[in-house]
Design an enzyme around this catalytic site. Structure first.
Site, PDB file in Angstrom:
ATOM      1  N   SER A 133     -12.658 -36.234   5.763  1.00 23.80           N
ATOM      2  CA  SER A 133     -13.532 -35.120   5.415  1.00 23.80           C
ATOM      3  C   SER A 133     -12.953 -33.760   5.774  1.00 23.80           C
ATOM      4  O   SER A 133     -13.587 -32.737   5.545  1.00 23.80           O
ATOM      5  CB  SER A 133     -14.898 -35.295   6.091  1.00 23.80           C
ATOM      6  OG  SER A 133     -14.756 -35.345   7.496  1.00 23.80           O
TER       7      SER A 133
ATOM      8  N   THR B  24     -12.569 -27.724   6.115  1.00 20.16           N
ATOM      9  CA  THR B  24     -13.108 -28.923   5.474  1.00 20.16           C
ATOM     10  C   THR B  24     -12.348 -29.253   4.193  1.00 20.16           C
ATOM     11  O   THR B  24     -11.694 -28.389   3.596  1.00 20.16           O
ATOM     12  CB  THR B  24     -14.594 -28.705   5.112  1.00 20.16           C
ATOM     13  OG1 THR B  24     -15.140 -29.903   4.587  1.00 20.16           O
ATOM     14  CG2 THR B  24     -14.752 -27.603   4.081  1.00 20.16           C
TER      15      THR B  24
ATOM     16  N   VAL C 281     -17.693 -25.471  -4.028  1.00 21.58           N
ATOM     17  CA  VAL C 281     -17.366 -24.894  -2.734  1.00 21.58           C
ATOM     18  C   VAL C 281     -18.623 -24.934  -1.876  1.00 21.58           C
ATOM     19  O   VAL C 281     -19.705 -24.534  -2.317  1.00 21.58           O
ATOM     20  CB  VAL C 281     -16.865 -23.444  -2.870  1.00 21.58           C
ATOM     21  CG1 VAL C 281     -16.680 -22.811  -1.488  1.00 21.58           C
ATOM     22  CG2 VAL C 281     -15.552 -23.403  -3.648  1.00 21.58           C
ATOM     23  N   GLY C 282     -18.490 -25.411  -0.663  1.00 24.19           N
ATOM     24  CA  GLY C 282     -19.623 -25.477   0.245  1.00 24.19           C
ATOM     25  C   GLY C 282     -19.715 -24.248   1.130  1.00 24.19           C
ATOM     26  O   GLY C 282     -19.240 -23.164   0.785  1.00 24.19           O
ATOM     27  N   ASP C 283     -20.294 -24.437   2.307  1.00 24.44           N
ATOM     28  CA  ASP C 283     -20.547 -23.305   3.198  1.00 24.44           C
ATOM     29  C   ASP C 283     -19.362 -22.929   4.068  1.00 24.44           C
ATOM     30  O   ASP C 283     -19.296 -21.805   4.573  1.00 24.44           O
ATOM     31  CB  ASP C 283     -21.751 -23.608   4.089  1.00 24.44           C
ATOM     32  CG  ASP C 283     -21.494 -24.812   4.993  1.00 24.44           C
ATOM     33  OD1 ASP C 283     -21.025 -25.843   4.485  1.00 24.44           O
ATOM     34  OD2 ASP C 283     -21.789 -24.733   6.199  1.00 24.44           O
TER      35      ASP C 283
ATOM     36  N   GLY D 166     -23.537 -28.251   2.606  1.00 26.68           N
ATOM     37  CA  GLY D 166     -23.293 -26.824   2.603  1.00 26.68           C
ATOM     38  C   GLY D 166     -24.235 -26.015   1.743  1.00 26.68           C
ATOM     39  O   GLY D 166     -24.533 -24.851   2.059  1.00 26.68           O
TER      40      GLY D 166
END
Length: 353
Positions: free
Chosen positions: A92, A226, A237-239, A262
């Site tokens: 991850s 990440t 795209v996450g946080d 996210g």
């Protein structure tokens, strides 16, 4: 180009304190660099680093190799974040990360210093250490965030080596997923088809390491890195690379970082919220809990099937964390103990691990 940072001014709560036997606080303000009679050991004892999840223990120890010698918190969090980025067992974060639905390993990272200097990269391919590229963005460009091909171009110009990040194990897992995959943007499908049991963002599918450090001079920095959730849609795209969502640091108050899904963190500017709550007088624990409860209140039903956790440390070294689901852990490292792993409190107590 000269590092612009050089021109800028430079209790664990509840269960944590009882388990570790720590006082839980550091000195209220920065230690003077040249204080008469102050020993290096005394200065080093003021330092502390915290990070998310069990693999944060090894990351903290790498950071402590710098903090324990009086080094800068920014150098420490970069070195710490590099550990899971290079760990091929970690699916991850970094080089061992599982790919998106199209088989591309894309990495996100952010880094932030106490004075508000920050840098980030998103959807970066072919570079093992996105956290170091994020630091170069901070120090060598007028920008905060570079993405995709532009981020890769910048990394190569800075001397980073291009390589294939899709490991044989990750590629095999991707091919197994493809046998039953449905390529459509259904909610959390990248998690339900992860290949392991567990809830989105949970102990078997957490997608981030976030790290906060205070050095012997009272300076605070943070990092977050990440590979995102497995089988995510191309371009997701996450946080983690979003300043104020996955990471936020204010040297006058403290810092916060997040883990889990996210999208839920971005919707609430989660890490910024935690820091602002600490500014208003909440302890790190109280601030993390309030930020989590805001997500739960807004997303009552959805929150029952996903995980979000916050980790925070104020400028005095007090640490707190809170999560939606049971199972979130965080690692703490200082002069007294370098391998502490603490279970976070949570809204729901059912284990999905």
């Amino acid at each position: 180009m000269t590092d612009r940072r050089r021109f800028l001014k430079g209790s664990l709560l509840g269960v944590s304190a009882s388990i570790l036997g720590w006082g839980g606080k550091l000195a209220a303000g920065p230690m003077p660099r040249g204080a008469a009679g102050a020993s290096h050991a005394a200065k080093a004892s003021a330092a502390r680093v915290v990070s998310t999840w069990d693999f944060g223990v090894a990351a903290n120890q790498a950071a402590w190799a710098i903090l324990g010698k009086g080094g800068h918190a920014l150098d420490a969090v970069e070195a710490g974040a590099q550990v899971p980025e290079s760990d091929l067992r970690n699916h991850s974060v970094g080089k061992g990360g599982y790919p998106d639905r199209d088989g591309h390993v894309t990495l996100d990272a952010s880094i932030m210093d106490a004075d508000g200097s920050c840098g980030a990269v998103a959807a970066l391919e072919h570079i093992e250490h996105p956290i170091s590229v994020a630091r170069r963005v901070m120090e060598r460009t007028p920008h905060v965030l570079l993405v995709g091909e532009g981020a890769l171009q910048f990394a190569l110009e800075q001397g980073f080596r291009k390589q294939d990040l899709l490991t044989p194990e990750a590629e095999q897992a991707w091919h197994e997923w493809l046998k039953t995959a449905k390529y459509q943007p259904s909610i959390n499908s990248e998690v339900h088809d992860y290949g392991r049991t567990g809830l989105p963002g949970g102990a078997h599918n957490h997608d981030t390491i976030g790290m906060l450090a205070i050095d012997a001079h009272g300076r605070m920095s943070g990092a977050c890195t990440t590979s995102g959730m497995a089988w995510k849609m191309r371009g997701r795209v996450g946080d983690s690379p979003i300043i104020g969502a996955g990471l936020y640091v204010d040297g006058e108050v403290g810092g916060a970082t997040s883990t889990g899904v996210g999208e839920e963190v971005i919707r609430n500017a989660g890490s910024f919220l935690v820091v602002e709550l600490m500014r208003q007088g909440r302890s790190p624990q109280e601030a993390c809990k309030e930020a989590v409860m805001r997500i739960v209140k807004k997303r009552r039903e959805a929150s029952k099937t996903l995980q979000v956790g916050f980790l925070a440390m104020n400028r005095n070294g007090e640490v707190g964390a809170y999560a939606i689901q049971h199972g979130f852990t965080y690692a703490v490292c200082d002069a007294q103990k370098q391998d502490a792993l603490i279970p976070s409190q949570s809204v729901y107590t059912t284990s999905y691990s």
